[in-house]
Design a protein around this motif. Sequence first.
Motif, short mmCIF file in Angstrom:
data_model
loop_
_atom_site.label_atom_id
_atom_site.label_comp_id
_atom_site.label_asym_id
_atom_site.label_seq_id
_atom_site.Cartn_x
_atom_site.Cartn_y
_atom_site.Cartn_z
N MET A 137 8.03 31.34 54.29
CA MET A 137 8.48 29.96 54.52
C MET A 137 8.21 29.09 53.30
SD MET A 137 7.65 27.30 57.64
CE MET A 137 8.39 28.40 58.86
N TYR A 138 6.93 28.89 52.97
CA TYR A 138 6.58 28.00 51.87
C TYR A 138 5.98 28.73 50.68
CZ TYR A 138 7.47 24.22 55.17
OH TYR A 138 8.07 23.36 56.05
N HIS B 145 6.59 25.41 44.17
CA HIS B 145 7.05 24.08 44.55
C HIS B 145 6.02 23.01 44.22
CE1 HIS B 145 4.77 25.14 48.30
NE2 HIS B 145 4.51 23.84 48.31
N THR C 135 14.19 20.64 60.51
CA THR C 135 14.17 21.05 59.10
C THR C 135 14.57 22.53 59.00
OG1 THR C 135 12.88 20.88 57.05
CG2 THR C 135 11.74 21.79 58.96
N PRO C 136 15.36 22.92 58.00
CA PRO C 136 15.92 24.28 57.95
C PRO C 136 14.89 25.39 58.04
CG PRO C 136 17.07 22.90 56.38
CD PRO C 136 15.94 22.06 56.92
N GLU C 137 13.75 25.24 57.36
CA GLU C 137 12.78 26.34 57.32
C GLU C 137 12.13 26.60 58.67
OE1 GLU C 137 10.67 22.67 55.56
OE2 GLU C 137 12.66 23.61 55.47
N GLY D 211 16.30 28.88 58.27
CA GLY D 211 16.83 28.61 56.94
C GLY D 211 15.76 28.77 55.87
N THR D 212 16.14 28.46 54.65
CA THR D 212 15.25 28.60 53.50
C THR D 212 14.77 27.23 53.04
OG1 THR D 212 16.39 30.60 52.77
CG2 THR D 212 15.07 29.45 51.12
N PHE D 213 13.50 27.13 52.76
CA PHE D 213 12.90 25.90 52.26
C PHE D 213 13.41 25.59 50.85
CE2 PHE D 213 9.08 24.65 49.60
CZ PHE D 213 9.24 23.29 49.76
N THR D 214 13.95 24.40 50.67
CA THR D 214 14.31 23.88 49.35
C THR D 214 13.62 22.55 49.10
OG1 THR D 214 16.31 22.82 50.22
CG2 THR D 214 16.55 25.06 49.31
N THR E 209 11.72 19.16 51.70
CA THR E 209 11.48 18.62 53.03
C THR E 209 10.62 17.38 52.91
OG1 THR E 209 10.83 19.24 55.28
CG2 THR E 209 9.39 19.98 53.51
N THR F 194 10.98 22.49 46.04
CA THR F 194 10.85 23.69 45.23
C THR F 194 11.24 23.42 43.78
OG1 THR F 194 13.10 24.49 45.65
CG2 THR F 194 11.38 25.19 47.20
#
Length: 266
Positions: free
Chosen positions: A120-121, A125, A185-187, A191-194, A196, A214
Amino acid sequence: MRFGRTLPHLMVAGLVVGIPVTPFVKDPGARSTARVVYGAPTNLGSGQVRTYVEYEGDKAVEVGVEVSEAVMQGLPAEGHNPATGLHSAEYVLDLPAGNPTPFQYVVVQWNPGGHEPPGMYDLPHFDFHFYTIDNAARLAISPKDPAFEQKSANQPGAEFIPAGYILPAPVAIPTMGVHWLEAKTPELNGGTFTQTLIYGSWDGRMIFVEPMITQAFLMKKESLVKELPAAAKYSPAGLHPTQYAIRWIADQKVWRVSLGGLTERN
């Protein structure tokens, strides 16, 4: 920000030794009628970061952190912050003199390998924590406090939580606090974290707002502006953001990570 058990890393403050620094240039494309006041720059990678407050007339409309493009070269590759257990470098940035917002300073963290939870994270980033408590109170968020668990579990009243935010892990991270995420939130939804926007609490009060982004997203040099959901009440009262933005300003080669649309809230 992270969940679960802490990971081992190095606290780095201020100057990164032996790396040439590219200074900031003049105001990077603020609105034509705006006045921008800057905090003192801090070296990061081969560049610098600095806080700012933007005004329209006498009214503050935006608070943020400016990141020079050169920061992306020479970033620390590893480290250990003994306070948090994270593999990250930490920089405490004062806000400009006369700052009229409830935010007192910004803590920028560079996480070269990300952090938990895995998948996830765990991407390289940056965290940008805008705190409404003083730095001594932040540093006192520690498992050494006999009441640490009770203070972690002491959640703010529902009226102080922005609409749509949830608490995935009700455990405070040392020197940070408890992290609230937007449910959509997508993650959190496959989804993929970009990027947040996170809120933080400690011992019954909201204490920070945290854009988390990120390195890969920043390097796309794209810009976004997102409206923020409101809470019913705010503490402390004052100018709180209604927007969150990441802007790439090409002619000056800087990013701005900002909390904007500042509006008086009680």
